[in-house]
Design a protein around this motif. Structure first.
Motif, PDB file in Angstrom:
ATOM      1  N   GLN A   1     -29.039 -79.991  -1.762  1.00 38.81           N
ATOM      2  CA  GLN A   1     -29.423 -78.901  -2.652  1.00 38.81           C
ATOM      3  C   GLN A   1     -29.830 -77.669  -1.856  1.00 38.81           C
ATOM      4  O   GLN A   1     -29.515 -76.542  -2.235  1.00 38.81           O
ATOM      5  N   GLY A   2     -30.505 -77.871  -0.721  1.00 41.73           N
ATOM      6  CA  GLY A   2     -30.848 -76.738   0.139  1.00 41.73           C
ATOM      7  C   GLY A   2     -29.612 -76.056   0.697  1.00 41.73           C
ATOM      8  O   GLY A   2     -29.528 -74.821   0.732  1.00 41.73           O
ATOM      9  N   VAL A   3     -28.633 -76.845   1.104  1.00 39.15           N
ATOM     10  CA  VAL A   3     -27.383 -76.290   1.623  1.00 39.15           C
ATOM     11  C   VAL A   3     -26.645 -75.535   0.525  1.00 39.15           C
ATOM     12  O   VAL A   3     -26.088 -74.453   0.744  1.00 39.15           O
TER      13      VAL A   3
ATOM     14  N   GLY B   1     -31.826 -81.245  -7.016  1.00 37.25           N
ATOM     15  CA  GLY B   1     -30.872 -80.373  -7.678  1.00 37.25           C
ATOM     16  C   GLY B   1     -31.103 -80.298  -9.170  1.00 37.25           C
ATOM     17  O   GLY B   1     -32.069 -80.865  -9.705  1.00 37.25           O
ATOM     18  N   PRO B   2     -30.234 -79.581  -9.907  1.00 39.65           N
ATOM     19  CA  PRO B   2     -30.378 -79.429 -11.354  1.00 39.65           C
ATOM     20  C   PRO B   2     -30.524 -80.781 -12.063  1.00 39.65           C
ATOM     21  O   PRO B   2     -29.765 -81.709 -11.810  1.00 39.65           O
TER      22      PRO B   2
ATOM     23  N   ARG C   1     -22.076 -77.665 -12.198  1.00 38.46           N
ATOM     24  CA  ARG C   1     -21.168 -78.464 -11.361  1.00 38.46           C
ATOM     25  C   ARG C   1     -21.918 -79.517 -10.550  1.00 38.46           C
ATOM     26  O   ARG C   1     -21.466 -80.643 -10.427  1.00 38.46           O
ATOM     27  N   TRP C   2     -23.073 -79.111  -9.986  1.00 43.14           N
ATOM     28  CA  TRP C   2     -23.760 -80.036  -9.085  1.00 43.14           C
ATOM     29  C   TRP C   2     -25.160 -80.359  -9.600  1.00 43.14           C
ATOM     30  O   TRP C   2     -26.111 -79.641  -9.348  1.00 43.14           O
TER      31      TRP C   2
ATOM     32  N   ALA D   1     -21.968 -87.023  -3.993  1.00 38.28           N
ATOM     33  CA  ALA D   1     -21.269 -86.288  -2.933  1.00 38.28           C
ATOM     34  C   ALA D   1     -21.772 -86.708  -1.555  1.00 38.28           C
ATOM     35  O   ALA D   1     -20.983 -86.871  -0.612  1.00 38.28           O
ATOM     36  N   PHE D   2     -23.080 -86.893  -1.444  1.00 34.87           N
ATOM     37  CA  PHE D   2     -23.654 -87.321  -0.167  1.00 34.87           C
ATOM     38  C   PHE D   2     -23.142 -88.701   0.226  1.00 34.87           C
ATOM     39  O   PHE D   2     -22.775 -88.944   1.385  1.00 34.87           O
TER      40      PHE D   2
END
Length: 715
Positions: free
Chosen positions: A161-163, A298-299, A319-320, A328-329
């Motif tokens: 989420q930071g990225v 994240g959201p 989307r994320w 994804a990770f």
């Protein structure tokens, strides 16, 4: 099953034998193979718990303020109970784990027993042999997945989420400040995305590890001379396109360094716990830098609908989400694009978890990732956990389903200590809570199975769960031929009310709802002073606002504040005037969320009495919560927040002032248990319970239909 717990008060850490956690709707039960210790978040939690009370107070001034607020509002007894409950509770640790599914809850379709999964969430993905996790905090893995690597799931999604907030492109440069576990994973994700990474940390060992494993392209110790110049040179004089702060400190240095090394119009993302009071000049203002916060995974994080109820966001618009970040990770790990092997600098058997945390707290040697490994071949028992050897049966044999804050502060301490009263079993959502409550209040066992509490050993069931499960447990208890005490509300729908009524009338057991205010000494005193003539009553409740996204406001889970709370006040007016409500109407002040929690209820009672309940969520918290006026036959009585009663009329004003607030909880529990011991009638008639519940439903119907009055049909 076993779980690692810690007491906030003493800092004592132990592996406890506990019942399994409950598998609620939309949850999966997972047997952990690995869990990861976060040296930053968990390290600070453990260190805080090991401090003195003064040290804890200095670290958490907001909680100290809450203690004093409670002391002013509720008095020393309730404040003491609240503090002791907090300090003596078994706190769960951990929020990132991986294992295999061993059971699934109602409504779960995407998982099956035997699936490998990675789990996330404080309070869910605990350091425990078995955990219960909502589906949106759990991701399915491939059969070949390495569960030790997968256990980094939570840390990976936080870093991702930071990225994402940094929003970088291939070939751009990011400076990562803080090369701990989050900083390392952030750097790995950035490099996998084709971004140039420069790391900064205060510890030489962290910098050396990052360079050794090529986690970063360049790395510097914070006190390296001319560090800003070196970063300018590494970026061809441009500066960093983005800076991710993955440090945890009270210092302003990271935020100011970020401003110094970022390029003009660059982005700074706060991923760690750092203050943001940056120096405006010369960097932040002149460069027009953008500051972003990365909210955990994240959201969806902290969204009750998403996390607790499993309501996903449409991918076309979000989307994320946090779950999609986790997925994804895990794909990056599976494809070998993110190598976590060397980040696990220490691995402990779960039995040695306290020693692992000693290492974290003492920082006696350098560490990055610490994995706890579980013995998955061990047979785990689901038998009740025996806590106290005591009487197995009494004339009144009590078990509790649900033992949250209210139960621990107001119900459990007031159960009479009598050889005729046996304390049998406890069941809560978490095994840690069940065990501690059973120990503290001397119950025989704790369990994760309703059947254990509905057995013949129990003849009296206390229900203090979330509102949406009240009716379910009342129905099960009545069918099992138990006496029932249930916290308000009795149920959330008219259909549930009629089903409960049918069962109650067909049986011969007591059914009591926790309408405690009628048992307050001041209420009894008022009732004696005003008599029984038709009366006019005003009940003002300065309830305060409750956020829209809490379960109390959710119609399905809490029923909303009218059903969930106003039933209390309807019952009290019913008791004071000695007559059942006949009609009720409601009118609400419009609010942005349509909560209808600033509302006025007008009630006509069968004996001609009238009542107005003014329930306000939009008032000042400096005002007392509850104020009651009763007018009858030349007498006026006033109760102020259940601390003081004044009566006017018939000579000199009468005054009864208590040392501290008393809303009648102790008297209520005592009266209920005494009625069972003496085989006498329930302290609240079922007619009154039915009427208060029915009236709350009719008030909602009135709101929905233009505030017209509705009849409250009696039982």
């Amino acid at each position: 099953m076993q779980q690692l717990t810690q007491k906030l008060g003493s800092g004592e850490m132990a592996i406890q034998e506990l019942p399994f956690p409950q598998v609620g709707k939309g949850q999966v039960l997972v047997r952990n193979h690995y869990s990861i210790i976060s040296g930053g978040t968990e390290g600070s939690t453990v260190s805080a718990a090991r401090k003195s009370l003064i040290g804890k107070a200095k670290e958490r001034p907001q909680q100290v303020k809450q203690v004093f607020d409670t002391l002013r509002a509720q008095g020393p007894v309730q404040t003491y109970r609240a503090v002791v409950k907090k300090l003596d509770a078994y706190s769960s640790l951990g929020y990132s784990s991986a294992g295999k599914v061993i059971a699934i809850g109602e409504g779960v379709t995407e998982f099956k027993i035997g699936d490998k999964v990675a789990c996330a969430g404080a309070g869910y993905a605990n350091h425990a042999e078995v955990v219960s996790v909502p589906v949106n905090l759990c991701v399915k893995l491939s059969e070949s997945a390495d569960l030790k690597h997968a256990a980094y799931n939570t840390l990976g999604s936080i870093a991702m989420q930071g990225v994402r907030q940094a929003d970088l492109r291939v070939g751009e440069t990011c400076v990562v400040i803080g090369l701990g576990l989050l900083g390392y994973i952030s750097s790995l994700l950035l490099k996998a995305s084709g971004v140039n990474v420069i790391g900064i940390d205060i510890a030489l060992g962290s910098v050396e590890l990052a360079l050794q494993h090529k986690i970063v392209d360049e790395a510097y110790v914070r006190d390296t001379p001319c560090i800003e110049t070196k970063i300018q040179q590494a970026t061809s004089g441009i500066g960093a396109d983005a800076v991710i702060i993955a440090a945890a400190t009270d210092s302003l240095d990271p935020i100011n360094v970020a401003g110094a090394v970022a390029r003009k119009k660059g982005t700074v993302v706060v991923l760690g716990a750092v203050p943001t009071g940056f120096e405006r000049d010369p960097y932040w203002y002149r460069k027009e830098l953008e500051l972003k916060m990365a909210c955990s995974y994240g959201p969806g994080r902290y969204d009750f609908e998403y996390e607790e109820k499993g309501v996903d966001y449409p991918v076309a618009y979000v989307r994320w989400t946090e779950k999609r970040n986790m997925e994804a990770f895990q794909r990056l790990i599976e494809k070998g694009l993110v190598d976590l092997e060397y980040l696990t600098t220490h691995e402990f058997d779960f039995d040695d978890a306290p020693q692992a945390f000693d290492l974290v707290a003492s920082k006696s040697e350098h560490f990055v990732g610490i994995a706890l490994k579980y013995d998955v071949h061990k047979v785990i028992s689901r038998e009740p956990v025996v806590v106290n050897e005591g009487p197995t049966l009494g004339k009144v044999s009590i078990s509790f389903i649900g033992v949250g804050s209210y139960a621990q502060s107001n119900l459990l301490p007031n159960i009479p200590a009598s050889p005729d009263v046996a304390r049998i079993g406890v069941l809560a959502n978490t095994g840690a809570t069940s065990k501690r409550v059973a120990e503290r209040f001397k119950f025989s066992f704790c369990s994760d199975s309703e059947a254990d509490l509905l057995s013949e050993r129990t003849n009296t069931l206390f229900i203090a769960t979330r509102h949406d499960s009240h009716a379910e447990f009342v129905i099960k208890g009545l069918k099992a031929d138990k006496h029932i005490f249930v916290e308000k509300p009795l149920c959330l729908t008219e259909e549930e009310l009629e089903q409960i009524t049918t069962l109650y009338l067909a049986g011969g057991r007591s059914l009591m709802v926790g309408f405690n205010r009628r048992f307050s000494p001041l209420t009894s005193d008022l009732k004696e002073k005003v008599g029984s003539a038709p009366m006019a009553m005003i009940y003002r409740v300065n309830a305060g606002s409750v956020p829209k996204d809490t379960w109390i406001q959710d119609v399905e889970l809490g029923g909303g504040r009218i059903i969930g709370e106003a039933c209390h006040f309807i019952d009290l007016l019913t008791f004071i005037c000695g007559s059942l409500p006949s009609t009720i109407s409601a009118i609400a002040v419009p609010d942005a969320h349509g909560l209808n929690d600033t509302v006025t209820l007008s009630i006509q009672f069968k004996n001609g009495s009238t009542g107005v309940i003014a329930y306000f969520s939009n008032g000042s918290r400096d005002l007392t919560k509850e104020y009651i006026e009763v007018y009858s036959g030349g007498v006026t009585a006033i109760i102020q927040d259940f601390k003081e009663l004044k009566v006017y009329g018939n000579g000199k004003p009468y005054k009864n002032k208590l040392v501290s607030q008393n809303k009648g909880q102790s008297e209520m529990v005592g009266a209920f248990v005494s009625s069972l011991l003496s085989s006498s009638e329930c302290p609240i008639s079922y007619q009154d319970i039915y009427a208060a519940t029915k009236a709350s439903f009719m008030s909602l119907r009135s709101l929905q239909n233009g505030s017209i009055p509705y009849d409250v049909l009696a039982l």
